[in-house]
Design a protein around this motif. Structure first.
Motif, PDB file in Angstrom:
ATOM      1  N   LEU A 135       0.832  -1.197   0.000  1.00  0.00           N
ATOM      2  CA  LEU A 135       0.000   0.000   0.000  1.00  0.00           C
ATOM      3  C   LEU A 135       0.869   1.250   0.000  1.00  0.00           C
ATOM      4  O   LEU A 135       1.854   1.327   0.735  1.00  0.00           O
ATOM      5  N   MET A 136       0.520   2.206  -0.822  1.00  0.00           N
ATOM      6  CA  MET A 136       1.199   3.490  -0.848  1.00  0.00           C
ATOM      7  C   MET A 136       0.170   4.572  -0.554  1.00  0.00           C
ATOM      8  O   MET A 136      -0.774   4.776  -1.316  1.00  0.00           O
ATOM      9  N   ILE A 137       0.340   5.239   0.586  1.00  0.00           N
ATOM     10  CA  ILE A 137      -0.568   6.307   1.004  1.00  0.00           C
ATOM     11  C   ILE A 137       0.139   7.639   0.769  1.00  0.00           C
ATOM     12  O   ILE A 137       1.214   7.883   1.317  1.00  0.00           O
ATOM     13  N   ASN A 138      -0.447   8.496  -0.042  1.00  0.00           N
ATOM     14  CA  ASN A 138       0.097   9.829  -0.310  1.00  0.00           C
ATOM     15  C   ASN A 138      -0.941  10.883   0.047  1.00  0.00           C
ATOM     16  O   ASN A 138      -2.114  10.765  -0.353  1.00  0.00           O
ATOM     17  N   VAL A 139      -0.521  11.906   0.769  1.00  0.00           N
ATOM     18  CA  VAL A 139      -1.418  13.024   1.091  1.00  0.00           C
ATOM     19  C   VAL A 139      -0.698  14.325   0.757  1.00  0.00           C
ATOM     20  O   VAL A 139       0.352  14.629   1.336  1.00  0.00           O
ATOM     21  N   SER A 140      -1.250  15.080  -0.175  1.00  0.00           N
ATOM     22  CA  SER A 140      -0.651  16.366  -0.545  1.00  0.00           C
ATOM     23  C   SER A 140      -1.499  17.511   0.002  1.00  0.00           C
ATOM     24  O   SER A 140      -2.687  17.346   0.268  1.00  0.00           O
ATOM     25  N   ARG A 141      -0.871  18.661   0.137  1.00  0.00           N
ATOM     26  CA  ARG A 141      -1.600  19.847   0.614  1.00  0.00           C
ATOM     27  C   ARG A 141      -2.638  20.294  -0.406  1.00  0.00           C
ATOM     28  O   ARG A 141      -3.653  20.884  -0.052  1.00  0.00           O
ATOM     29  N   GLY A 142      -2.364  19.998  -1.664  1.00  0.00           N
ATOM     30  CA  GLY A 142      -3.306  20.355  -2.711  1.00  0.00           C
ATOM     31  C   GLY A 142      -2.869  21.566  -3.518  1.00  0.00           C
ATOM     32  O   GLY A 142      -1.708  21.990  -3.477  1.00  0.00           O
ATOM     33  N   LEU A 143      -3.801  22.118  -4.232  1.00  0.00           N
ATOM     34  CA  LEU A 143      -3.557  23.223  -5.160  1.00  0.00           C
ATOM     35  C   LEU A 143      -3.023  24.448  -4.434  1.00  0.00           C
ATOM     36  O   LEU A 143      -3.552  24.854  -3.405  1.00  0.00           O
ATOM     37  N   LEU A 144      -1.950  25.048  -4.972  1.00  0.00           N
ATOM     38  CA  LEU A 144      -1.457  26.301  -4.406  1.00  0.00           C
ATOM     39  C   LEU A 144      -2.495  27.402  -4.603  1.00  0.00           C
ATOM     40  O   LEU A 144      -3.201  27.440  -5.617  1.00  0.00           O
ATOM     41  N   GLY A 145      -2.562  28.311  -3.636  1.00  0.00           N
ATOM     42  CA  GLY A 145      -3.613  29.328  -3.621  1.00  0.00           C
ATOM     43  C   GLY A 145      -3.714  30.175  -4.863  1.00  0.00           C
ATOM     44  O   GLY A 145      -4.816  30.553  -5.284  1.00  0.00           O
ATOM     45  N   ILE A 146      -2.580  30.494  -5.487  1.00  0.00           N
ATOM     46  CA  ILE A 146      -2.616  31.389  -6.659  1.00  0.00           C
ATOM     47  C   ILE A 146      -3.297  30.745  -7.859  1.00  0.00           C
ATOM     48  O   ILE A 146      -3.628  31.429  -8.824  1.00  0.00           O
ATOM     49  N   TYR A 147      -3.543  29.420  -7.797  1.00  0.00           N
ATOM     50  CA  TYR A 147      -4.189  28.724  -8.917  1.00  0.00           C
ATOM     51  C   TYR A 147      -5.636  28.340  -8.622  1.00  0.00           C
ATOM     52  O   TYR A 147      -6.260  27.619  -9.395  1.00  0.00           O
ATOM     53  N   HIS A 148      -6.170  28.818  -7.512  1.00  0.00           N
ATOM     54  CA  HIS A 148      -7.527  28.437  -7.122  1.00  0.00           C
ATOM     55  C   HIS A 148      -8.601  28.968  -8.070  1.00  0.00           C
ATOM     56  O   HIS A 148      -9.744  28.488  -8.038  1.00  0.00           O
ATOM     57  N   GLU A 149      -8.268  29.956  -8.862  1.00  0.00           N
ATOM     58  CA  GLU A 149      -9.266  30.506  -9.782  1.00  0.00           C
ATOM     59  C   GLU A 149      -9.456  29.628 -11.023  1.00  0.00           C
ATOM     60  O   GLU A 149     -10.397  29.817 -11.786  1.00  0.00           O
ATOM     61  N   ILE A 150      -8.563  28.657 -11.223  1.00  0.00           N
ATOM     62  CA  ILE A 150      -8.703  27.773 -12.379  1.00  0.00           C
ATOM     63  C   ILE A 150      -9.858  26.811 -12.127  1.00  0.00           C
ATOM     64  O   ILE A 150      -9.890  26.112 -11.123  1.00  0.00           O
ATOM     65  N   LYS A 151     -10.804  26.797 -13.028  1.00  0.00           N
ATOM     66  CA  LYS A 151     -11.993  25.966 -12.852  1.00  0.00           C
ATOM     67  C   LYS A 151     -11.673  24.483 -13.056  1.00  0.00           C
ATOM     68  O   LYS A 151     -10.717  24.124 -13.730  1.00  0.00           O
ATOM     69  N   GLU A 152     -12.512  23.637 -12.457  1.00  0.00           N
ATOM     70  CA  GLU A 152     -12.463  22.177 -12.603  1.00  0.00           C
ATOM     71  C   GLU A 152     -11.205  21.537 -12.001  1.00  0.00           C
ATOM     72  O   GLU A 152     -10.823  20.448 -12.373  1.00  0.00           O
ATOM     73  N   LEU A 153     -10.566  22.246 -11.074  1.00  0.00           N
ATOM     74  CA  LEU A 153      -9.422  21.665 -10.374  1.00  0.00           C
ATOM     75  C   LEU A 153      -9.774  21.466  -8.903  1.00  0.00           C
ATOM     76  O   LEU A 153     -10.401  22.326  -8.292  1.00  0.00           O
ATOM     77  N   GLU A 154      -9.361  20.313  -8.351  1.00  0.00           N
ATOM     78  CA  GLU A 154      -9.574  20.039  -6.927  1.00  0.00           C
ATOM     79  C   GLU A 154      -8.851  21.099  -6.107  1.00  0.00           C
ATOM     80  O   GLU A 154      -7.670  21.371  -6.321  1.00  0.00           O
ATOM     81  N   LYS A 155      -9.544  21.692  -5.125  1.00  0.00           N
ATOM     82  CA  LYS A 155      -8.949  22.785  -4.352  1.00  0.00           C
ATOM     83  C   LYS A 155      -8.292  22.321  -3.054  1.00  0.00           C
ATOM     84  O   LYS A 155      -7.335  22.918  -2.597  1.00  0.00           O
ATOM     85  N   GLY A 156      -8.802  21.277  -2.442  1.00  0.00           N
ATOM     86  CA  GLY A 156      -8.304  20.864  -1.136  1.00  0.00           C
ATOM     87  C   GLY A 156      -7.190  19.843  -1.202  1.00  0.00           C
ATOM     88  O   GLY A 156      -6.639  19.553  -2.268  1.00  0.00           O
ATOM     89  N   PRO A 157      -6.838  19.269  -0.039  1.00  0.00           N
ATOM     90  CA  PRO A 157      -5.794  18.233   0.011  1.00  0.00           C
ATOM     91  C   PRO A 157      -6.184  17.024  -0.833  1.00  0.00           C
ATOM     92  O   PRO A 157      -7.373  16.755  -1.049  1.00  0.00           O
ATOM     93  N   ASN A 158      -5.201  16.319  -1.323  1.00  0.00           N
ATOM     94  CA  ASN A 158      -5.431  15.100  -2.088  1.00  0.00           C
ATOM     95  C   ASN A 158      -4.982  13.893  -1.272  1.00  0.00           C
ATOM     96  O   ASN A 158      -3.847  13.849  -0.794  1.00  0.00           O
ATOM     97  N   ILE A 159      -5.885  12.930  -1.130  1.00  0.00           N
ATOM     98  CA  ILE A 159      -5.592  11.704  -0.393  1.00  0.00           C
ATOM     99  C   ILE A 159      -5.633  10.546  -1.376  1.00  0.00           C
ATOM    100  O   ILE A 159      -6.659  10.298  -2.020  1.00  0.00           O
ATOM    101  N   MET A 160      -4.505   9.842  -1.507  1.00  0.00           N
ATOM    102  CA  MET A 160      -4.401   8.754  -2.481  1.00  0.00           C
ATOM    103  C   MET A 160      -3.875   7.494  -1.807  1.00  0.00           C
ATOM    104  O   MET A 160      -2.902   7.558  -1.062  1.00  0.00           O
ATOM    105  N   ILE A 161      -4.529   6.376  -2.073  1.00  0.00           N
ATOM    106  CA  ILE A 161      -4.080   5.085  -1.561  1.00  0.00           C
ATOM    107  C   ILE A 161      -4.010   4.123  -2.741  1.00  0.00           C
ATOM    108  O   ILE A 161      -5.023   3.827  -3.370  1.00  0.00           O
ATOM    109  N   ALA A 162      -2.819   3.668  -3.053  1.00  0.00           N
ATOM    110  CA  ALA A 162      -2.619   2.723  -4.156  1.00  0.00           C
ATOM    111  C   ALA A 162      -2.149   1.391  -3.608  1.00  0.00           C
ATOM    112  O   ALA A 162      -1.535   1.322  -2.542  1.00  0.00           O
ATOM    113  N   ASP A 163      -2.433   0.335  -4.339  1.00  0.00           N
ATOM    114  CA  ASP A 163      -2.045  -1.013  -3.920  1.00  0.00           C
ATOM    115  C   ASP A 163      -1.509  -1.767  -5.125  1.00  0.00           C
ATOM    116  O   ASP A 163      -2.178  -1.852  -6.157  1.00  0.00           O
TER     117      ASP A 163
END
Length: 329
Positions: free
Chosen positions: A97-125
């Motif tokens: 299992l590989m668990i990755n958690v990123s802070r997410g999109l940097l604030g200056i890019y939050h105006e770009i539509k259709e992009l996840e704004k918050g942290p990203n949680i990923m679990i791969a196996d």
């Protein structure tokens, strides 16, 4: 209906592996701003998953990455990820299992539509055997540890006890060590004071007079495997295990040495910079600890990896020339 490709847990949903993507504007890409954990199973049963998740959440706390997911929910998501992919694993495979958690999109890019704004949680196996490909022979020959000029990043600058993705110094050490003549060369880095620290993805130990010694847990990642060896396996075997500052001189003077990490558990180190440690052979204390770990996990660890390597060779699978966490080609 079961998927024909592995699925990844991605922010509460399961998506195909090839579709699990983060933005080019994610803080992980910009700054290596990501906390992660990697776990393994024995006979498909996850090993020390709770301890890995505990360390993950300490890292998230220190780096101020806030996620709306409790430790218990993370634990259950990990189990669900492995269960949903189980049908794609061979009978003799183990889960990685590989668990990755990123802070997410940097604030200056939050105006770009259709992009996840918050942290990203990923679990791969995926199959553990990929990570340990070619390591089977090392249980017999041992590793030649090589000290590169690249030092570890000390805790006074960036705390290595937080398992994060800012790991270019590991890669630089691997690149340098790849220039060393001979085979089975793995990086062993010093801290800024000249003491032995760690490898590029593994903890280091020496054995002197039947005592297991690991570098102080100051400028290193305090590995889950390291803790298990020192606090559980050695205790059960009646072997003294301590933390202590050690220098290259102490390694040359040791009776035995070994590396420890989640994928391969333990591998012997039989030389340092081409100079034999002890008699230059795999030592008895190492064998005793590995045998105990195999007994506790009900998996003959070294033989399992050797069997995977044989299977790869019989299928004439080509080893990639691209870098891995443990070597640079």
């Amino acid at each position: 209906m079961k998927s024909h490709s592995r699925l990844v847990y991605f922010n509460g949903k399961f998506v195909k592996e090839k579709e699990a993507k983060i933005s080019i504007y994610d803080s992980a890409l910009m700054f290596g701003d990501m906390v992660f954990e990697m776990t393994r199973s024995f006979n498909k049963k996850h090993f020390k998953l709770k301890e890995h998740i505990d360390r993950l959440y300490i890292g998230l706390k220190i780096l101020r990455i806030k996620i709306n997911m409790s430790k218990d929910e993370m634990f259950k998501a990990c189990l669900k990820t492995s269960k949903i992919n189980e049908h794609l694993f061979s009978k003799d495979d183990e889960h990685r299992l590989m668990i990755n958690v990123s802070r997410g999109l940097l604030g200056i890019y939050h105006e770009i539509k259709e992009l996840e704004k918050g942290p990203n949680i990923m679990i791969a196996d995926f199959p553990l055997r990929w990570t340990v490909s070619g390591m089977g022979k090392l249980f017999d020959t041992g590793i030649n540890a090589v000290i590169p000029s690249q030092r570890v990043i000390p805790s006074s600058i960036m705390d290595p006890k937080i398992k994060n993705r800012s790991r270019l110094f590991y890669q630089m050490a691997n690149i340098e060590v790849s220039q060393f003549k001979g085979e089975n060369n793995w990086a062993l880095m010093l801290d800024p004071d000249g003491y032995i620290a760690e490898g590029s993805g593994d903890n280091f130990f020496i054995i002197k007079n039947n005592k297991v010694i690991s570098p102080e847990g100051r400028n290193i990642l305090r590995g889950v495997s390291r803790s298990y060896i020192m606090n559980e396996l050695c205790r059960k075997l009646g072997i003294s295990a301590i933390e202590k500052n050690i220098e290259p001189y102490d390694v040359y003077d040791a009776d035995e040495a070994f590396m420890a990490a989640t994928p391969f558990c333990m591998l012997p180190v039989t030389s340092l910079n081409g100079v034999k440690i002890g008699n230059g052979k795999v030592g008895n204390v190492f064998k005793k600890i590995l045998k105990k770990w195999s007994s506790e996990s009900k998996v003959k660890i070294d033989q399992q990896i050797k069997n995977w390597n044989k299977k790869n060779n019989s299928k004439k699978q080509k080893q990639s020339s691209q870098p891995t966490p443990y070597r640079f080609s």
